[in-house]
Design a protein around this motif. Structure first.
Motif, PDB file in Angstrom:
ATOM      1  N   ILE A  38       0.861  -1.178   0.000  1.00 64.99           N
ATOM      2  CA  ILE A  38       0.000   0.000   0.000  1.00 64.99           C
ATOM      3  C   ILE A  38       0.901   1.232   0.000  1.00 64.99           C
ATOM      4  O   ILE A  38       1.731   1.391   0.892  1.00 64.99           O
ATOM      5  CB  ILE A  38      -0.922   0.026   1.239  1.00 64.99           C
ATOM      6  CG1 ILE A  38      -1.804  -1.226   1.270  1.00 64.99           C
ATOM      7  CG2 ILE A  38      -1.755   1.307   1.245  1.00 64.99           C
ATOM      8  CD1 ILE A  38      -2.555  -1.401   2.571  1.00 64.99           C
ATOM      9  N   SER A  39       0.723   2.081  -1.007  1.00 62.34           N
ATOM     10  CA  SER A  39       1.507   3.319  -1.107  1.00 62.34           C
ATOM     11  C   SER A  39       0.553   4.505  -1.042  1.00 62.34           C
ATOM     12  O   SER A  39      -0.272   4.694  -1.940  1.00 62.34           O
ATOM     13  CB  SER A  39       2.286   3.362  -2.420  1.00 62.34           C
ATOM     14  OG  SER A  39       3.144   2.255  -2.529  1.00 62.34           O
ATOM     15  N   ILE A  40       0.678   5.280   0.023  1.00 65.13           N
ATOM     16  CA  ILE A  40      -0.101   6.521   0.132  1.00 65.13           C
ATOM     17  C   ILE A  40       0.798   7.615  -0.426  1.00 65.13           C
ATOM     18  O   ILE A  40       1.747   8.055   0.233  1.00 65.13           O
ATOM     19  CB  ILE A  40      -0.535   6.795   1.586  1.00 65.13           C
ATOM     20  CG1 ILE A  40      -1.393   5.628   2.095  1.00 65.13           C
ATOM     21  CG2 ILE A  40      -1.293   8.123   1.671  1.00 65.13           C
ATOM     22  CD1 ILE A  40      -1.781   5.719   3.564  1.00 65.13           C
ATOM     23  N   LEU A  41       0.522   8.011  -1.658  1.00 67.30           N
ATOM     24  CA  LEU A  41       1.388   8.949  -2.371  1.00 67.30           C
ATOM     25  C   LEU A  41       1.101  10.403  -2.012  1.00 67.30           C
ATOM     26  O   LEU A  41       2.014  11.228  -1.959  1.00 67.30           O
ATOM     27  CB  LEU A  41       1.251   8.723  -3.881  1.00 67.30           C
ATOM     28  CG  LEU A  41       1.550   7.275  -4.336  1.00 67.30           C
ATOM     29  CD1 LEU A  41       1.212   7.099  -5.805  1.00 67.30           C
ATOM     30  CD2 LEU A  41       2.990   6.925  -4.060  1.00 67.30           C
ATOM     31  N   GLU A  42      -0.170  10.730  -1.816  1.00 65.91           N
ATOM     32  CA  GLU A  42      -0.559  12.083  -1.425  1.00 65.91           C
ATOM     33  C   GLU A  42      -1.720  12.023  -0.465  1.00 65.91           C
ATOM     34  O   GLU A  42      -2.644  11.237  -0.704  1.00 65.91           O
ATOM     35  CB  GLU A  42      -0.983  12.906  -2.650  1.00 65.91           C
ATOM     36  CG  GLU A  42       0.126  13.198  -3.636  1.00 65.91           C
ATOM     37  CD  GLU A  42      -0.401  14.010  -4.795  1.00 65.91           C
ATOM     38  OE1 GLU A  42      -0.599  15.230  -4.608  1.00 65.91           O
ATOM     39  OE2 GLU A  42      -0.634  13.427  -5.860  1.00 65.91           O
ATOM     40  N   PRO A  43      -1.731  12.800   0.546  1.00 67.88           N
ATOM     41  CA  PRO A  43      -0.653  13.635   1.069  1.00 67.88           C
ATOM     42  C   PRO A  43       0.405  12.782   1.762  1.00 67.88           C
ATOM     43  O   PRO A  43       0.134  11.641   2.162  1.00 67.88           O
ATOM     44  CB  PRO A  43      -1.357  14.545   2.069  1.00 67.88           C
ATOM     45  CG  PRO A  43      -2.578  13.817   2.479  1.00 67.88           C
ATOM     46  CD  PRO A  43      -2.952  12.923   1.335  1.00 67.88           C
ATOM     47  N   GLY A  44       1.569  13.335   1.904  1.00 64.75           N
ATOM     48  CA  GLY A  44       2.658  12.626   2.553  1.00 64.75           C
ATOM     49  C   GLY A  44       2.506  12.636   4.067  1.00 64.75           C
ATOM     50  O   GLY A  44       1.758  13.446   4.638  1.00 64.75           O
ATOM     51  N   ALA A  45       3.226  11.757   4.717  1.00 67.04           N
ATOM     52  CA  ALA A  45       3.198  11.690   6.186  1.00 67.04           C
ATOM     53  C   ALA A  45       3.697  13.004   6.776  1.00 67.04           C
ATOM     54  O   ALA A  45       4.715  13.546   6.347  1.00 67.04           O
ATOM     55  CB  ALA A  45       4.058  10.524   6.668  1.00 67.04           C
ATOM     56  N   ASP A  46       2.937  13.527   7.715  1.00 65.34           N
ATOM     57  CA  ASP A  46       3.235  14.783   8.425  1.00 65.34           C
ATOM     58  C   ASP A  46       3.274  16.010   7.512  1.00 65.34           C
ATOM     59  O   ASP A  46       3.787  17.050   7.893  1.00 65.34           O
ATOM     60  CB  ASP A  46       4.554  14.672   9.211  1.00 65.34           C
ATOM     61  CG  ASP A  46       4.500  13.560  10.253  1.00 65.34           C
ATOM     62  OD1 ASP A  46       3.436  13.406  10.895  1.00 65.34           O
ATOM     63  OD2 ASP A  46       5.501  12.838  10.400  1.00 65.34           O
ATOM     64  N   GLU A  47       2.712  15.888   6.319  1.00 65.20           N
ATOM     65  CA  GLU A  47       2.671  17.025   5.398  1.00 65.20           C
ATOM     66  C   GLU A  47       1.680  18.065   5.907  1.00 65.20           C
ATOM     67  O   GLU A  47       0.646  17.735   6.502  1.00 65.20           O
ATOM     68  CB  GLU A  47       2.243  16.550   4.004  1.00 65.20           C
ATOM     69  CG  GLU A  47       2.203  17.651   2.965  1.00 65.20           C
ATOM     70  CD  GLU A  47       1.812  17.147   1.581  1.00 65.20           C
ATOM     71  OE1 GLU A  47       1.394  17.983   0.756  1.00 65.20           O
ATOM     72  OE2 GLU A  47       1.913  15.929   1.317  1.00 65.20           O
TER      73      GLU A  47
END
Length: 138
Positions: A38-47
């Motif tokens: 699983i790739s969460i591309l947007e938003p990034g972590a802590d963005e």
């Protein structure tokens, strides 16, 4: 006459066994080696997202065999009852992509959000993969 009667029963039993075996094979897949990424591309972590009115959510789920049920939930951090996105995808592709723009401008600046993705490795959902990120808005 007895011989004909018993051979008919034998053929019927054989046919039932063969056809029921084929049916089970169609529904009983071995997914022990189905790896899910699983790739969460947007938003990034802590963005920290600058434009709260146009937050782009982009997730990709890849499987070595195929995907099954995928749950995607977006909510303010600490408030699971306020689900901004609550989506269930039932896909059988190796790669599933999810994209959606959301308007979070009704939330105060600095609000943190939690994006969660859960993907089943098999039809029974006995094994799952999980990914999540937290982000905030300006």
């Amino acid at each position: 006459m007895k011989m004909l009667k018993y051979s008919w029963l034998f053929m019927l039993a054989l046919a039932v066994t063969v056809f029921s075996g084929c049916e089970d094979d169609d529904h009983d897949h071995d997914h022990g080696d189905n790896d899910i990424t699983i790739s969460i591309l947007e938003p990034g972590a802590d963005e920290v997202v600058a434009d709260a009115s146009d937050v782009h959510i982009h997730i990709e789920i890849e499987a070595t065999e195929d995907n099954h049920d995928i749950d995607i939930i977006l909510h303010p951090d600490g408030d699971v009852s306020d689900k901004i996105i609550e989506t269930n995808l039932h896909e059988h592709d190796q790669k599933v992509s999810f994209e959606q723009d959301v308007d979070l401008s009704s939330y105060p600046a600095g609000t943190k959000f939690h994006l969660e993705v859960e993907a089943c490795k098999d039809h029974d959902c006995e094994e799952k993969e999980f990914a999540d990120v937290e982000f905030s808005i300006q």
